[in-house]
Enzyme design. Structure first.
Site, PDB file in Angstrom:
ATOM      1  N   ARG A   1       3.608 -19.631  26.121  1.00 40.93           N
ATOM      2  CA  ARG A   1       2.956 -19.071  25.121  1.00 40.93           C
ATOM      3  C   ARG A   1       2.369 -17.762  25.618  1.00 40.93           C
ATOM      4  O   ARG A   1       2.189 -16.827  25.161  1.00 40.93           O
ATOM      5  CB  ARG A   1       1.520 -19.773  24.772  1.00 40.93           C
ATOM      6  CG  ARG A   1       2.113 -20.894  23.486  1.00 40.93           C
ATOM      7  CD  ARG A   1       1.013 -21.980  23.493  1.00 40.93           C
ATOM      8  NE  ARG A   1      -0.227 -21.748  23.420  1.00 40.93           N
ATOM      9  CZ  ARG A   1      -1.335 -22.304  23.511  1.00 40.93           C
ATOM     10  NH1 ARG A   1      -1.132 -23.277  24.384  1.00 40.93           N
ATOM     11  NH2 ARG A   1      -2.560 -21.992  23.288  1.00 40.93           N
TER      12      ARG A   1
ATOM     13  N   LYS B   1     -10.932 -16.287  22.410  1.00 42.30           N
ATOM     14  CA  LYS B   1     -10.937 -15.799  21.000  1.00 42.30           C
ATOM     15  C   LYS B   1     -11.782 -16.591  20.146  1.00 42.30           C
ATOM     16  O   LYS B   1     -12.743 -16.275  19.541  1.00 42.30           O
ATOM     17  CB  LYS B   1      -9.687 -15.520  20.552  1.00 42.30           C
ATOM     18  CG  LYS B   1      -8.795 -14.483  21.387  1.00 42.30           C
ATOM     19  CD  LYS B   1      -7.579 -14.309  20.783  1.00 42.30           C
ATOM     20  CE  LYS B   1      -6.602 -15.409  20.547  1.00 42.30           C
ATOM     21  NZ  LYS B   1      -5.964 -15.859  21.551  1.00 42.30           N
TER      22      LYS B   1
ATOM     23  N   ARG C   1      -0.272 -10.654  15.849  1.00 43.63           N
ATOM     24  CA  ARG C   1       0.218 -11.144  17.145  1.00 43.63           C
ATOM     25  C   ARG C   1       1.473 -10.376  17.263  1.00 43.63           C
ATOM     26  O   ARG C   1       2.057 -10.425  18.536  1.00 43.63           O
ATOM     27  CB  ARG C   1       0.721 -12.502  17.205  1.00 43.63           C
ATOM     28  CG  ARG C   1      -0.340 -13.363  18.065  1.00 43.63           C
ATOM     29  CD  ARG C   1       0.311 -14.861  17.593  1.00 43.63           C
ATOM     30  NE  ARG C   1      -0.275 -15.723  18.516  1.00 43.63           N
ATOM     31  CZ  ARG C   1      -1.465 -16.558  18.431  1.00 43.63           C
ATOM     32  NH1 ARG C   1      -2.278 -16.310  17.629  1.00 43.63           N
ATOM     33  NH2 ARG C   1      -1.881 -17.336  19.624  1.00 43.63           N
TER      34      ARG C   1
ATOM     35  N   ARG D   1      -8.349 -27.779  28.174  1.00 41.17           N
ATOM     36  CA  ARG D   1      -8.939 -27.548  27.142  1.00 41.17           C
ATOM     37  C   ARG D   1      -8.853 -28.813  26.434  1.00 41.17           C
ATOM     38  O   ARG D   1      -8.030 -29.393  25.907  1.00 41.17           O
ATOM     39  CB  ARG D   1      -8.378 -26.472  26.174  1.00 41.17           C
ATOM     40  CG  ARG D   1      -8.865 -26.178  24.741  1.00 41.17           C
ATOM     41  CD  ARG D   1      -8.716 -24.704  24.372  1.00 41.17           C
ATOM     42  NE  ARG D   1      -7.268 -24.436  23.922  1.00 41.17           N
ATOM     43  CZ  ARG D   1      -6.838 -23.404  23.358  1.00 41.17           C
ATOM     44  NH1 ARG D   1      -7.666 -22.295  23.248  1.00 41.17           N
ATOM     45  NH2 ARG D   1      -5.624 -23.277  22.962  1.00 41.17           N
TER      46      ARG D   1
ATOM     47  N   ARG E   1      -4.664 -30.221  22.366  1.00 40.39           N
ATOM     48  CA  ARG E   1      -3.630 -29.747  21.450  1.00 40.39           C
ATOM     49  C   ARG E   1      -2.312 -30.119  22.148  1.00 40.39           C
ATOM     50  O   ARG E   1      -2.246 -29.680  23.454  1.00 40.39           O
ATOM     51  CB  ARG E   1      -3.913 -28.535  21.245  1.00 40.39           C
ATOM     52  CG  ARG E   1      -4.752 -28.063  20.069  1.00 40.39           C
ATOM     53  CD  ARG E   1      -5.229 -26.435  20.018  1.00 40.39           C
ATOM     54  NE  ARG E   1      -4.068 -25.649  20.261  1.00 40.39           N
ATOM     55  CZ  ARG E   1      -4.200 -24.568  20.185  1.00 40.39           C
ATOM     56  NH1 ARG E   1      -5.434 -23.783  19.647  1.00 40.39           N
ATOM     57  NH2 ARG E   1      -3.105 -23.545  20.442  1.00 40.39           N
TER      58      ARG E   1
END
Ligand code: ADP
Ligand code: ZN
Length: 216
Positions: free
Chosen positions: A175, A17, A92, A131, A164
């Site tokens: 998640r 996204k 969400r 990431r 993160r």
């Protein structure tokens, strides 16, 4: 300007996204509303909301619907949203989608498309745990698939890259579970309304082409 310009990007964490928002914005100036970024900013500024959100985010849980919807509503009322907007990471839950509908109709706006980035779980977990993010300019990298030219350094602005805290394997799994339980019902919700556009490609260029063809 894009023909379809009031957009939602939905998908599991790490589905792309943020990456494809950035890509679309290079050619089409519009507002990028990432609720994750907005929340991380609250955390950084140590606001009351930031302090409440930090714990939930660390566990991979969702921040309460009414709070997040209020934040988005304020953002949508700003003038730069006239050129269109990408809602990245919001809604969400079905409740958030309902609150969004109310907010949009009170602002005289409506949605043009909901883009669903469909990616399998193995790829998601590989991507999330590899990431890297730039704190300064927000560019997203990946140690495996999209590494920076110099290890640990942002190509764009030269700042140091970081991982993160919620991209640890444990939180990434939590998640993903939250996505299936709370967010995935939105896919049918928007399909029923004739708004869904699904992309299940993994190749970056193909995704870009599909997106542009659909929205232009
Ligand atoms: P992701 O890579 O999981 O899409 P985001 O940056 O969008 O990450 O979100 C990070 C965290 O911020 C989420 O795990 C959640 O705790 C919180 N958050 C972001 N958007 C929302 C939302 N729309 N509703 C509730 N919580 C949210
Ligand atoms: Zn940078």
């Amino acid at each position: 300007m894009l023909k379809k310009k009031n957009l939602i990007f939905v998908g599991a964490p790490g589905a792309g996204k943020g990456t494809f928002s950035a890509m679309l914005l290079e050619d089409h100036p519009m507002a990028h509303i990432s609720t994750g970024d907005l929340l991380r900013d609250e955390v950084k500024r140590d606001t009351k909301l930031g302090r409440e959100a930090a714990g939930l985010m660390k566990e991979g849980k969702l921040v309460p619907d009414e709070i997040i919807a209020g934040m988005v509503r304020d953002r949508l009322a700003q003038p730069d949203c006239e050129n269109g907007f990408i809602l990245d990471g919001f809604p969400r839950t079905i409740r958030q989608a309902e609150l969004l509908e109310e907010a949009l109709s009170s602002l005289g706006k409506s949605l043009d498309r909901v883009v669903y980035f469909k990616v399998d779980d193995d790829t998601i977990l590989k991507r999330l745990t590899a990431r890297l993010n730039c704190k300064k300019c927000g560019k997203i990298y990946n140690k495996l698939f999209m590494p920076p030219t110099v290890e640990g350094v942002c190509d764009v602005c030269g700042d140091t890259l970081y991982q993160r805290p919620d991209d640890s394997l444990e939180t990434a799994k939590a998640r993903l579970e939250v996505f299936y339980k709370q967010t995935s019902p939105l896919i049918d919700y928007y399909r029923d309304r004739g708004l869904l556009f699904e992309i299940s490609e993994l190749d970056k260029d193909k995704i870009c082409a599909a997106l542009t063809a659909e929205l232009e």
